[in-house]
Design an enzyme around this catalytic site. Structure first.
Site, PDB file in Angstrom:
ATOM      1  N   LEU A   2       0.815  -1.105   0.038  1.00 39.08           N
ATOM      2  CA  LEU A   2       0.131  -0.120   0.070  1.00 39.08           C
ATOM      3  C   LEU A   2       0.848   1.170   0.094  1.00 39.08           C
ATOM      4  O   LEU A   2       1.786   1.361   0.689  1.00 39.08           O
ATOM      5  CB  LEU A   2      -0.912  -0.058   1.095  1.00 39.08           C
ATOM      6  CG  LEU A   2      -1.699  -1.161   1.417  1.00 39.08           C
ATOM      7  CD1 LEU A   2      -2.495  -1.022   2.749  1.00 39.08           C
ATOM      8  CD2 LEU A   2      -2.668  -1.310   0.122  1.00 39.08           C
ATOM      9  N   HIS A  21      -3.633   4.366  -2.200  1.00 41.27           N
ATOM     10  CA  HIS A  21      -4.231   3.437  -1.787  1.00 41.27           C
ATOM     11  C   HIS A  21      -5.216   3.995  -0.510  1.00 41.27           C
ATOM     12  O   HIS A  21      -6.286   3.808  -0.415  1.00 41.27           O
ATOM     13  CB  HIS A  21      -3.548   2.387  -1.116  1.00 41.27           C
ATOM     14  CG  HIS A  21      -3.159   1.364  -2.361  1.00 41.27           C
ATOM     15  ND1 HIS A  21      -1.692   0.760  -2.606  1.00 41.27           N
ATOM     16  CD2 HIS A  21      -3.617   0.390  -3.179  1.00 41.27           C
ATOM     17  CE1 HIS A  21      -1.749   0.190  -3.493  1.00 41.27           C
ATOM     18  NE2 HIS A  21      -2.652  -0.202  -4.074  1.00 41.27           N
ATOM     19  N   GLY A  73      -9.306   2.921  -8.541  1.00 43.57           N
ATOM     20  CA  GLY A  73      -8.528   4.197  -8.767  1.00 43.57           C
ATOM     21  C   GLY A  73      -8.485   4.170 -10.395  1.00 43.57           C
ATOM     22  O   GLY A  73      -8.874   3.490 -11.047  1.00 43.57           O
ATOM     23  N   LYS A  74      -8.430   5.734 -10.854  1.00 49.39           N
ATOM     24  CA  LYS A  74      -8.943   5.901 -12.269  1.00 49.39           C
ATOM     25  C   LYS A  74      -7.344   5.487 -13.125  1.00 49.39           C
ATOM     26  O   LYS A  74      -7.231   5.414 -14.099  1.00 49.39           O
ATOM     27  CB  LYS A  74      -8.781   7.288 -12.471  1.00 49.39           C
ATOM     28  CG  LYS A  74     -10.739   7.696 -12.568  1.00 49.39           C
ATOM     29  CD  LYS A  74     -10.739   8.889 -13.199  1.00 49.39           C
ATOM     30  CE  LYS A  74     -11.986   9.545 -12.764  1.00 49.39           C
ATOM     31  NZ  LYS A  74     -12.459  10.770 -13.306  1.00 49.39           N
ATOM     32  N   LYS A  75      -6.362   5.394 -12.224  1.00 49.57           N
ATOM     33  CA  LYS A  75      -4.938   4.969 -12.849  1.00 49.57           C
ATOM     34  C   LYS A  75      -5.386   3.777 -13.640  1.00 49.57           C
ATOM     35  O   LYS A  75      -4.644   3.477 -14.928  1.00 49.57           O
ATOM     36  CB  LYS A  75      -3.837   4.875 -12.134  1.00 49.57           C
ATOM     37  CG  LYS A  75      -2.459   4.402 -12.823  1.00 49.57           C
ATOM     38  CD  LYS A  75      -1.471   4.533 -11.868  1.00 49.57           C
ATOM     39  CE  LYS A  75      -1.319   3.280 -11.062  1.00 49.57           C
ATOM     40  NZ  LYS A  75      -0.912   2.077 -12.112  1.00 49.57           N
ATOM     41  N   GLN A 113      -9.589  -1.076 -16.304  1.00 43.99           N
ATOM     42  CA  GLN A 113     -10.000  -2.102 -15.208  1.00 43.99           C
ATOM     43  C   GLN A 113     -11.080  -1.345 -14.604  1.00 43.99           C
ATOM     44  O   GLN A 113     -12.352  -2.158 -14.365  1.00 43.99           O
ATOM     45  CB  GLN A 113      -8.986  -2.190 -14.078  1.00 43.99           C
ATOM     46  CG  GLN A 113      -9.612  -2.682 -12.831  1.00 43.99           C
ATOM     47  CD  GLN A 113      -8.317  -3.066 -11.856  1.00 43.99           C
ATOM     48  OE1 GLN A 113      -7.643  -4.152 -11.987  1.00 43.99           O
ATOM     49  NE2 GLN A 113      -8.136  -2.425 -10.797  1.00 43.99           N
ATOM     50  N   SER A 169       2.534   0.559  -7.185  1.00 45.04           N
ATOM     51  CA  SER A 169       3.364  -0.286  -6.364  1.00 45.04           C
ATOM     52  C   SER A 169       4.666  -0.570  -7.132  1.00 45.04           C
ATOM     53  O   SER A 169       5.713  -1.176  -6.878  1.00 45.04           O
ATOM     54  CB  SER A 169       2.739  -1.572  -6.061  1.00 45.04           C
ATOM     55  OG  SER A 169       1.596  -1.276  -5.254  1.00 45.04           O
ATOM     56  N   ARG A 170       4.730  -0.726  -8.632  1.00 44.53           N
ATOM     57  CA  ARG A 170       5.781  -1.221  -9.494  1.00 44.53           C
ATOM     58  C   ARG A 170       6.818  -0.116  -9.738  1.00 44.53           C
ATOM     59  O   ARG A 170       7.683  -0.204  -9.891  1.00 44.53           O
ATOM     60  CB  ARG A 170       4.963  -1.341 -10.809  1.00 44.53           C
ATOM     61  CG  ARG A 170       4.133  -2.841 -10.773  1.00 44.53           C
ATOM     62  CD  ARG A 170       3.857  -3.119 -12.058  1.00 44.53           C
ATOM     63  NE  ARG A 170       3.395  -4.560 -12.144  1.00 44.53           N
ATOM     64  CZ  ARG A 170       2.075  -4.854 -12.234  1.00 44.53           C
ATOM     65  NH1 ARG A 170       1.311  -3.881 -12.257  1.00 44.53           N
ATOM     66  NH2 ARG A 170       1.760  -6.078 -12.194  1.00 44.53           N
TER      67      ARG A 170
HETATM   68  O1  PAF Z   1      -5.911  -3.078  -9.146  1.00 41.09           O
HETATM   69  C1  PAF Z   1      -5.781  -4.084  -8.233  1.00 41.09           C
HETATM   70  O2  PAF Z   1      -4.928  -3.814  -7.428  1.00 41.09           O
HETATM   71  C2  PAF Z   1      -6.229  -5.340  -8.540  1.00 41.09           C
HETATM   72  O3  PAF Z   1      -6.563  -5.605 -10.140  1.00 41.09           O
HETATM   73  C3  PAF Z   1      -7.550  -5.766  -7.999  1.00 41.09           C
HETATM   74  C4  PAF Z   1      -8.694  -4.822  -8.610  1.00 41.09           C
HETATM   75  C5  PAF Z   1      -7.215  -5.701  -6.699  1.00 41.09           C
HETATM   76  C6  PAF Z   1      -7.910  -7.092  -8.316  1.00 41.09           C
HETATM   77  O4  PAF Z   1      -7.084  -8.080  -8.076  1.00 41.09           O
END
Ligand code: PAF
Length: 286
Positions: A29, A33, A145-147, A151, A184-185
């Site tokens: 985190l 987050h 998150g919008k990043k 997704q 995180s990356r």
């Molecule tokens: O964005 C993320 O961290 C992941 O793709 C999620 C939504 C927790 C699903 O594993």
């Protein structure tokens, strides 16, 4: 904050709660987050967060094994921020007690473009685990998150099309002072790469400015941006100018008349793949 590892303990903690707000994460985190948790707190009570590194969304060549697992640190951060009531941190056996034969597969139009083209299986893995997590937590609200722009769209479409009673809230991308989107990356970047990394956002801003000053040729804008990235030592998967509503390419007319747009990118800097995006509108000339 209660830390629970099983679905049974989670359900015990949440029995009778009517407005659970949920933030799913893969841990490690950082400030972005924590702002998702803050937003969750404004829209529900209690707030539940999850930490689960979901093998199903990683391709065999991706960083599942080296993805940072920092549960003790994460718990300390959540305790200090005081927004989360329950942290659900299941292990793989809890989430996938048997081979996951039922999987959610987003349609080609949304799931196989952009990230889906370069990360086959990614959105299947994300949608499947998010559906499973929703089923464990049964939230009324969930924050993304919008990043991770696509997704967010995939999760919204899944909720809509499966009539899931979960309101999805989007949080703006949180950036470092130099513009780099928190991720995180980012911790994989060398010092030299970290210094270069904010230029990815700079490039998105440049595409936006070019559109705003009248460039309407989407393919040309994208090709120029890819060329610029390569020239700076990046290995881009895509730079794509799209409509916000469905991630299709806008026509020149749509750009001219103020269609809400988003420019999205994914590019590798050394061994690290970063993604970012920027929403904007060109609008009719003043
Ligand atoms: O964005 C993320 O961290 C992941 O793709 C999620 C939504 C927790 C699903 O594993």
């Amino acid at each position: 904050m209660k830390v629970v590892h099983t679905i049974e303990e989670l359900r015990d903690q949440l029995r009778g709660q009517l407005r659970v707000a949920f933030v799913p994460t893969m841990g490690n985190l950082h400030a972005a987050h924590l702002s998702l948790m803050k937003l969750a707190r404004q829209h529900g009570d209690p707030v539940v967060a999850s930490i689960f590194v979901n093998r199903l969304q990683f391709a065999p060549n991706e960083d599942f094994d080296r993805y940072p697992r920092t549960l003790a640190d994460d718990v300390a951060k959540l305790e200090a921020a005081r927004d989360v009531y329950v942290l659900f941190a299941p292990d793989e056996r809890e989430m996938y007690p048997e081979p996951q034969n039922f999987r959610i597969q987003p349609s080609k139009a949304l799931g196989k473009i952009l990230e889906g083209e370069f990360r086959p299986g990614f959105f299947m893995g994300v949608s499947t685990v998010v559906l499973k997590l929703f089923s464990c937590v049964q939230p009324q609200v969930a924050v993304f998150g919008k990043k991770d722009y696509q997704q967010l769209m995939v999760v919204r479409a899944m909720c809509r099309q499966f009539q899931l009673p979960v309101e999805i809230l989007a949080h703006e991308t949180v950036r470092d002072t130099d513009g780099l989107a928190l991720s995180s990356r980012n911790r994989y970047l060398t010092a030299a790469e970290r210094a270069e990394a904010p230029n990815l956002y700079g490039l998105l801003q440049r595409v936006r400015d070019q559109v705003r000053s009248g460039s309407l040729d989407v393919a040309d804008l994208e090709a120029q941006a890819m060329h610029t990235l390569r020239g700076r030592g990046w290995d881009p998967d895509y730079v794509a100018l799209r409509r916000q509503r469905d991630l299709l390419a806008p026509s020149a007319d749509e750009i001219r008349t103020g269609e809400p747009l988003v420019v999205l990118t994914a590019a590798r800097l050394g061994a690290t793949r970063l993604i970012d995006n920027l929403e904007f509108q060109a609008g009719p000339p003043a």
